[in-house]
Design a protein around this motif. Sequence first.
Motif, mmCIF file in Angstrom:
data_model
loop_
_atom_site.group_PDB
_atom_site.id
_atom_site.type_symbol
_atom_site.label_atom_id
_atom_site.label_comp_id
_atom_site.label_asym_id
_atom_site.label_seq_id
_atom_site.Cartn_x
_atom_site.Cartn_y
_atom_site.Cartn_z
ATOM 1 N N PRO A 1 0.840 -1.210 0.000
ATOM 2 C CA PRO A 1 0.000 0.000 0.000
ATOM 3 C C PRO A 1 0.871 1.255 0.000
ATOM 4 O O PRO A 1 2.061 1.204 0.321
ATOM 5 C CB PRO A 1 -0.790 -0.131 1.310
ATOM 6 C CG PRO A 1 0.094 -0.944 2.200
ATOM 7 C CD PRO A 1 0.786 -1.923 1.289
ATOM 8 N N ALA A 2 0.258 2.373 -0.355
ATOM 9 C CA ALA A 2 0.957 3.655 -0.262
ATOM 10 C C ALA A 2 1.068 4.029 1.219
ATOM 11 O O ALA A 2 0.102 3.924 1.964
ATOM 12 C CB ALA A 2 0.198 4.729 -1.028
ATOM 13 N N VAL A 3 2.273 4.453 1.623
ATOM 14 C CA VAL A 3 2.529 4.788 3.029
ATOM 15 C C VAL A 3 3.194 6.158 3.093
ATOM 16 O O VAL A 3 4.112 6.461 2.327
ATOM 17 C CB VAL A 3 3.431 3.726 3.706
ATOM 18 C CG1 VAL A 3 3.795 4.157 5.128
ATOM 19 C CG2 VAL A 3 2.737 2.377 3.732
ATOM 20 N N LEU A 4 2.702 6.979 4.010
ATOM 21 C CA LEU A 4 3.291 8.302 4.268
ATOM 22 C C LEU A 4 3.641 8.389 5.746
ATOM 23 O O LEU A 4 2.794 8.149 6.615
ATOM 24 C CB LEU A 4 2.295 9.407 3.906
ATOM 25 C CG LEU A 4 2.636 10.831 4.375
ATOM 26 C CD1 LEU A 4 3.897 11.350 3.698
ATOM 27 C CD2 LEU A 4 1.482 11.784 4.116
ATOM 28 N N ARG B 1 1.591 8.455 10.674
ATOM 29 C CA ARG B 1 1.803 7.400 9.675
ATOM 30 C C ARG B 1 0.457 7.117 9.037
ATOM 31 O O ARG B 1 -0.480 6.710 9.716
ATOM 32 C CB ARG B 1 2.378 6.130 10.293
ATOM 33 C CG ARG B 1 2.731 5.056 9.246
ATOM 34 C CD ARG B 1 3.240 3.782 9.909
ATOM 35 N NE ARG B 1 3.835 2.886 8.933
ATOM 36 C CZ ARG B 1 3.161 2.006 8.188
ATOM 37 N NH1 ARG B 1 1.825 1.934 8.293
ATOM 38 N NH2 ARG B 1 3.790 1.218 7.334
ATOM 39 N N LEU B 2 0.356 7.352 7.733
ATOM 40 C CA LEU B 2 -0.890 7.163 7.000
ATOM 41 C C LEU B 2 -0.703 6.089 5.932
ATOM 42 O O LEU B 2 0.408 5.927 5.389
ATOM 43 C CB LEU B 2 -1.330 8.473 6.347
ATOM 44 C CG LEU B 2 -1.487 9.675 7.293
ATOM 45 C CD1 LEU B 2 -1.791 10.932 6.503
ATOM 46 C CD2 LEU B 2 -2.558 9.415 8.331
ATOM 47 N N GLN B 3 -1.769 5.381 5.612
ATOM 48 C CA GLN B 3 -1.698 4.282 4.655
ATOM 49 C C GLN B 3 -2.932 4.289 3.768
ATOM 50 O O GLN B 3 -4.033 4.604 4.212
ATOM 51 C CB GLN B 3 -1.608 2.952 5.417
ATOM 52 C CG GLN B 3 -1.408 1.730 4.535
ATOM 53 C CD GLN B 3 -1.090 0.482 5.359
ATOM 54 O OE1 GLN B 3 -0.158 0.491 6.169
ATOM 55 N NE2 GLN B 3 -1.865 -0.577 5.167
ATOM 56 N N GLU B 4 -2.744 3.981 2.482
ATOM 57 C CA GLU B 4 -3.848 3.973 1.513
ATOM 58 C C GLU B 4 -3.671 2.796 0.550
ATOM 59 O O GLU B 4 -2.594 2.607 -0.038
ATOM 60 C CB GLU B 4 -3.867 5.290 0.725
ATOM 61 C CG GLU B 4 -4.992 5.413 -0.279
ATOM 62 C CD GLU B 4 -6.348 5.629 0.370
ATOM 63 O OE1 GLU B 4 -7.358 5.315 -0.270
ATOM 64 O OE2 GLU B 4 -6.395 6.102 1.523
ATOM 65 N N GLU B 5 -4.721 1.997 0.392
ATOM 66 C CA GLU B 5 -4.678 0.868 -0.538
ATOM 67 C C GLU B 5 -4.842 1.367 -1.977
ATOM 68 O O GLU B 5 -5.349 2.469 -2.212
ATOM 69 C CB GLU B 5 -5.790 -0.139 -0.205
ATOM 70 C CG GLU B 5 -5.681 -0.762 1.178
ATOM 71 C CD GLU B 5 -4.437 -1.624 1.337
ATOM 72 O OE1 GLU B 5 -3.958 -2.165 0.302
ATOM 73 O OE2 GLU B 5 -3.956 -1.779 2.480
ATOM 74 N N LEU C 1 -3.642 11.150 -2.269
ATOM 75 C CA LEU C 1 -4.656 11.159 -1.216
ATOM 76 C C LEU C 1 -4.023 11.238 0.171
ATOM 77 O O LEU C 1 -4.556 11.900 1.065
ATOM 78 C CB LEU C 1 -5.526 9.901 -1.315
ATOM 79 C CG LEU C 1 -6.548 9.858 -2.448
ATOM 80 C CD1 LEU C 1 -7.284 8.512 -2.456
ATOM 81 C CD2 LEU C 1 -7.549 10.998 -2.322
ATOM 82 N N LEU C 2 -2.890 10.566 0.345
ATOM 83 C CA LEU C 2 -2.206 10.621 1.636
ATOM 84 C C LEU C 2 -1.759 12.042 1.957
ATOM 85 O O LEU C 2 -1.887 12.505 3.095
ATOM 86 C CB LEU C 2 -0.998 9.673 1.635
ATOM 87 C CG LEU C 2 -1.318 8.179 1.608
ATOM 88 C CD1 LEU C 2 -0.025 7.367 1.604
ATOM 89 C CD2 LEU C 2 -2.185 7.773 2.790
ATOM 90 N N LEU C 3 -1.238 12.749 0.972
ATOM 91 C CA LEU C 3 -0.817 14.139 1.194
ATOM 92 C C LEU C 3 -2.020 15.035 1.485
ATOM 93 O O LEU C 3 -1.933 15.960 2.306
ATOM 94 C CB LEU C 3 -0.045 14.648 -0.026
ATOM 95 C CG LEU C 3 1.345 14.035 -0.213
ATOM 96 C CD1 LEU C 3 1.878 14.330 -1.612
ATOM 97 C CD2 LEU C 3 2.318 14.559 0.841
ATOM 98 N N GLN C 4 -3.147 14.773 0.827
ATOM 99 C CA GLN C 4 -4.355 15.556 1.103
ATOM 100 C C GLN C 4 -4.854 15.304 2.523
ATOM 101 O O GLN C 4 -5.275 16.231 3.221
ATOM 102 C CB GLN C 4 -5.444 15.208 0.081
ATOM 103 C CG GLN C 4 -5.094 15.635 -1.342
ATOM 104 C CD GLN C 4 -6.048 15.080 -2.371
ATOM 105 O OE1 GLN C 4 -7.217 14.825 -2.083
ATOM 106 N NE2 GLN C 4 -5.571 14.871 -3.592
ATOM 107 N N ARG C 5 -4.778 14.056 2.973
ATOM 108 C CA ARG C 5 -5.175 13.734 4.350
ATOM 109 C C ARG C 5 -4.224 14.378 5.348
ATOM 110 O O ARG C 5 -4.650 14.855 6.413
ATOM 111 C CB ARG C 5 -5.209 12.217 4.539
ATOM 112 C CG ARG C 5 -6.415 11.548 3.900
ATOM 113 C CD ARG C 5 -6.289 10.045 3.900
ATOM 114 N NE ARG C 5 -6.055 9.504 5.230
ATOM 115 C CZ ARG C 5 -5.679 8.240 5.465
ATOM 116 N NH1 ARG C 5 -5.499 7.404 4.448
ATOM 117 N NH2 ARG C 5 -5.483 7.817 6.697
#
Length: 223
Positions: free
Chosen positions: A126-129, A149-153, A167-171
């Motif tokens: 997944p995408a991880v920030l 720590r944010l994660q997006e499938e 989307l992670l940067l927007q969150r």
Amino acid sequence: MLLACASLAGCITQQPVPMYRLDTGAVEVPAKSDGASVLLGPIKLADYLQRDALLQRLPDGSLGEEAQHARWAGSLKGDIDQVLLRQLAGQLQTQSLELSPGAKGFVPDVQIELEITRLDSGPQHPAVLEAQWRLLDKQGKRLGSRLVRLQEEHAGTTTDQVRAQSLLLQRLSEMMAGAVEPMLVAKAPAKRSPAKAPRAPEPSAPAIPAVEPIRTDLEVFRF
């Protein structure tokens, strides 16, 4: 001759390198320019993110270049700056927001320092920030900080991975705006209630002259 033709054929059939940009999102930039002043930055990226190649998280957890050698269209740092800047402007409803170091004479109410230590994904990852932000007041005093720590499938394609990272940067910007907003409200000057006009004196009742007995020098005689 055959070698030259083969080289020419290889150049003709060579596929163009796919290039990608982050999505700033459907954000509405406010029209008013009298909102709170916010300075965004410095924004620091991890060393492995400071390159043109779009790195992939491989099945074993290591990082490598995609098979098609995908690239970022321009600077990844510049893309991240713009995503966060536009998102924060919309969420905080202000045009008075600049990237560090800011224009001469720009005095922010709040400064957001940001360090991004991880932003990646892979076909099977997944995408991880991972990031940390710090909030400072106009005197440079630290107001608070947070590690996230944010994660997006995603669907696995490179295009969808870039969408997930966007989307992670927007969150992340939503979370920072939520942390900044109470500080801007607390620092806003209290609104004074309009001064009341002095009341006009009520008209006094007309003075009634005192009744005094009328004296006469006449005497009354009875017969």
